[in-house]
Design a protein around this motif. Structure first.
Motif, PDB file in Angstrom:
ATOM      1  N   HIS A   6     -10.123  34.566 -20.933  1.00  0.00           N
ATOM      2  CA  HIS A   6      -9.868  34.142 -21.707  1.00  0.00           C
ATOM      3  C   HIS A   6     -10.703  32.978 -21.961  1.00  0.00           C
ATOM      4  O   HIS A   6     -12.264  33.440 -22.228  1.00  0.00           O
ATOM      5  CB  HIS A   6      -9.025  32.845 -21.084  1.00  0.00           C
ATOM      6  CG  HIS A   6      -9.133  31.978 -20.175  1.00  0.00           C
ATOM      7  ND1 HIS A   6     -10.009  31.874 -20.030  1.00  0.00           N
ATOM      8  CD2 HIS A   6      -8.819  30.769 -20.972  1.00  0.00           C
ATOM      9  CE1 HIS A   6     -10.114  30.647 -19.417  1.00  0.00           C
ATOM     10  NE2 HIS A   6      -9.905  29.964 -19.799  1.00  0.00           N
ATOM     11  N   ILE A   7     -10.623  32.809 -23.390  1.00  0.00           N
ATOM     12  CA  ILE A   7     -11.415  31.659 -24.263  1.00  0.00           C
ATOM     13  C   ILE A   7     -11.106  30.242 -24.070  1.00  0.00           C
ATOM     14  O   ILE A   7      -9.913  30.510 -24.529  1.00  0.00           O
ATOM     15  CB  ILE A   7     -11.725  31.566 -25.204  1.00  0.00           C
ATOM     16  CG1 ILE A   7     -11.807  33.739 -26.096  1.00  0.00           C
ATOM     17  CG2 ILE A   7     -12.817  31.571 -26.507  1.00  0.00           C
ATOM     18  CD1 ILE A   7     -12.258  33.739 -27.440  1.00  0.00           C
ATOM     19  N   TYR A  11     -12.543  25.148 -27.965  1.00  0.00           N
ATOM     20  CA  TYR A  11     -13.368  25.780 -27.109  1.00  0.00           C
ATOM     21  C   TYR A  11     -14.857  25.113 -28.428  1.00  0.00           C
ATOM     22  O   TYR A  11     -15.617  24.764 -28.246  1.00  0.00           O
ATOM     23  CB  TYR A  11     -14.099  26.922 -26.962  1.00  0.00           C
ATOM     24  CG  TYR A  11     -14.049  28.131 -28.259  1.00  0.00           C
ATOM     25  CD1 TYR A  11     -14.699  28.555 -29.601  1.00  0.00           C
ATOM     26  CD2 TYR A  11     -12.462  28.309 -28.499  1.00  0.00           C
ATOM     27  CE1 TYR A  11     -13.936  29.036 -30.575  1.00  0.00           C
ATOM     28  CE2 TYR A  11     -12.097  29.447 -29.538  1.00  0.00           C
ATOM     29  CZ  TYR A  11     -12.860  29.949 -30.369  1.00  0.00           C
ATOM     30  OH  TYR A  11     -13.155  30.429 -31.429  1.00  0.00           O
ATOM     31  N   GLY A  35     -15.238  28.665 -18.847  1.00  0.00           N
ATOM     32  CA  GLY A  35     -15.878  28.918 -20.293  1.00  0.00           C
ATOM     33  C   GLY A  35     -16.439  27.753 -20.785  1.00  0.00           C
ATOM     34  O   GLY A  35     -17.525  28.278 -21.409  1.00  0.00           O
ATOM     35  N   GLU A 288      -6.540  29.750 -33.264  1.00  0.00           N
ATOM     36  CA  GLU A 288      -6.854  29.724 -32.450  1.00  0.00           C
ATOM     37  C   GLU A 288      -5.318  29.634 -31.623  1.00  0.00           C
ATOM     38  O   GLU A 288      -5.577  30.695 -30.607  1.00  0.00           O
ATOM     39  CB  GLU A 288      -7.319  28.152 -32.072  1.00  0.00           C
ATOM     40  CG  GLU A 288      -7.640  28.126 -29.842  1.00  0.00           C
ATOM     41  CD  GLU A 288      -8.239  26.722 -29.438  1.00  0.00           C
ATOM     42  OE1 GLU A 288      -8.041  26.895 -28.225  1.00  0.00           O
ATOM     43  OE2 GLU A 288      -8.799  26.611 -30.994  1.00  0.00           O
TER      44      GLU A 288
END
Length: 310
Positions: A6-7, A11, A35, A288
């Motif tokens: 996953h991201i 972020y 991450g 997102e």
């Protein structure tokens, strides 16, 4: 090559918060899949990073993921509230320029059904630290009606908390999250975009891991340490967590700490810890939200300490 699952949430916004830090140390209090840590190390090539997690599976995974940055990263196991205190004893507080805490359950834990965080899990665990004494099974099958009512009201904010607690007590034992979720589904709120049992599972998880207590303890440690020239970013997923962070940040920025009923200032009016950088919490952008539905509840607040404590 690892399969990166996953991201991390927010972020881009996290990278923007720390983009002007050119040297020193950034602490990632909740490493998870690594991450945020890997992105911060990539974007800030001259900083060092200390990553913390209480979950050994997260540490095993992220040790491999962060291998390219091994000369600039140290991974520590434990609850972030206590590990931060150890870090302060070991090094120079002036070197710490950033603190990131992504509060709550990680995607790694949600993705592993044997951990009991998923609604479809075949067990009832929810411990972020597998060695912790209290599990979800303990809470569900051993807590009194009054104890269950407390966590369902305080942590789940469920209006019919008494009826749910009574149902659980009268129908236990439950052996899995799936069984509990299905059995209580008829008592859960309807009409929301989330799974009907989200608030129930959330309340149990918060109790099992003492999540609000951990957050309070972390903020207490940061407050007592008086970090000079550091940015503190906290990502929360629950209204209670966000409220704790908001109220603490607002208190930190106040110069006067006299009681509200005081007729005049007697504290000296020189107690401000710094400034709040986010008037409103930062939330995920539309792209997102489409890519990662878990980001819909994420809220980030940022505080910057001043240099007056050096």
């Amino acid at each position: 090559m690892q399969d990166i699952p996953h991201i991390p949430v927010l972020y881009r916004e996290v990278l923007e918060v720390f983009c002007d830090i050119k040297s020193g140390i950034i602490i990632d209090c909740t490493m998870g899949y690594g991450g945020h840590s890997s992105m911060i190390l990539e974007a800030n090539p001259h900083i060092k990073l200390i990553a913390i997690d209480q979950d050994q599976s997260a540490i095993d995974f992220s040790t491999k993921r962060l291998e390219p940055y091994k000369d600039r990263v140290v991974i520590k196991k434990g609850r972030f509230s206590s590990v931060i205190k150890d870090i302060l004893k070991e090094g120079d507080i002036r070197e710490i320029k950033g603190i990131l805490a992504d509060i709550g359950v990680s995607s790694l834990q949600l993705d592993q059904k044997d951990r009991g965080f998923s609604f479809s899990s075949d067990n009832l665990d929810m411990r972020m630290d597998k060695e912790a004494a209290i599990s979800a099974a303990t809470v569900v099958n051993e807590y009194s009606t009054q104890e269950l009512e407390r966590i369902l009201l305080e942590y789940g904010e469920l209006r019919n908390y008494k009826k749910i607690a009574s149902f659980i007590v009268n129908n236990r034992p439950f052996s899995s999250a799936k069984e509990l979720s299905e059995a209580t589904k008829h008592l859960m709120p309807t009409g929301k975009k989330i799974h009907p049992s989200t608030l129930l599972m959330q309340a149990i998880r918060i109790e099992v891991n003492n999540e609000l207590g951990e957050l309070e303890s972390l903020l207490n440690t940061i407050e007592e340490a008086k970090f000079p020239n550091a940015k503190v970013a906290v990502i929360s997923f629950h209204s209670l967590e966000d409220r704790i962070v908001k109220e603490r940040f607002n208190r930190w920025r106040e110069s006067c700490i006299c009681p509200q009923e005081a007729m005049r200032c007697i504290c000296g009016g020189n107690h401000s810890y710094g400034r709040v950088l986010t008037k409103k919490p930062i939330t995920a952008k539309e792209d997102e939200l489409r890519q990662n539905p878990r980001s819909r509840s994420a809220k980030m607040r940022v505080f910057e300490t001043d240099s007056g404590n050096e």
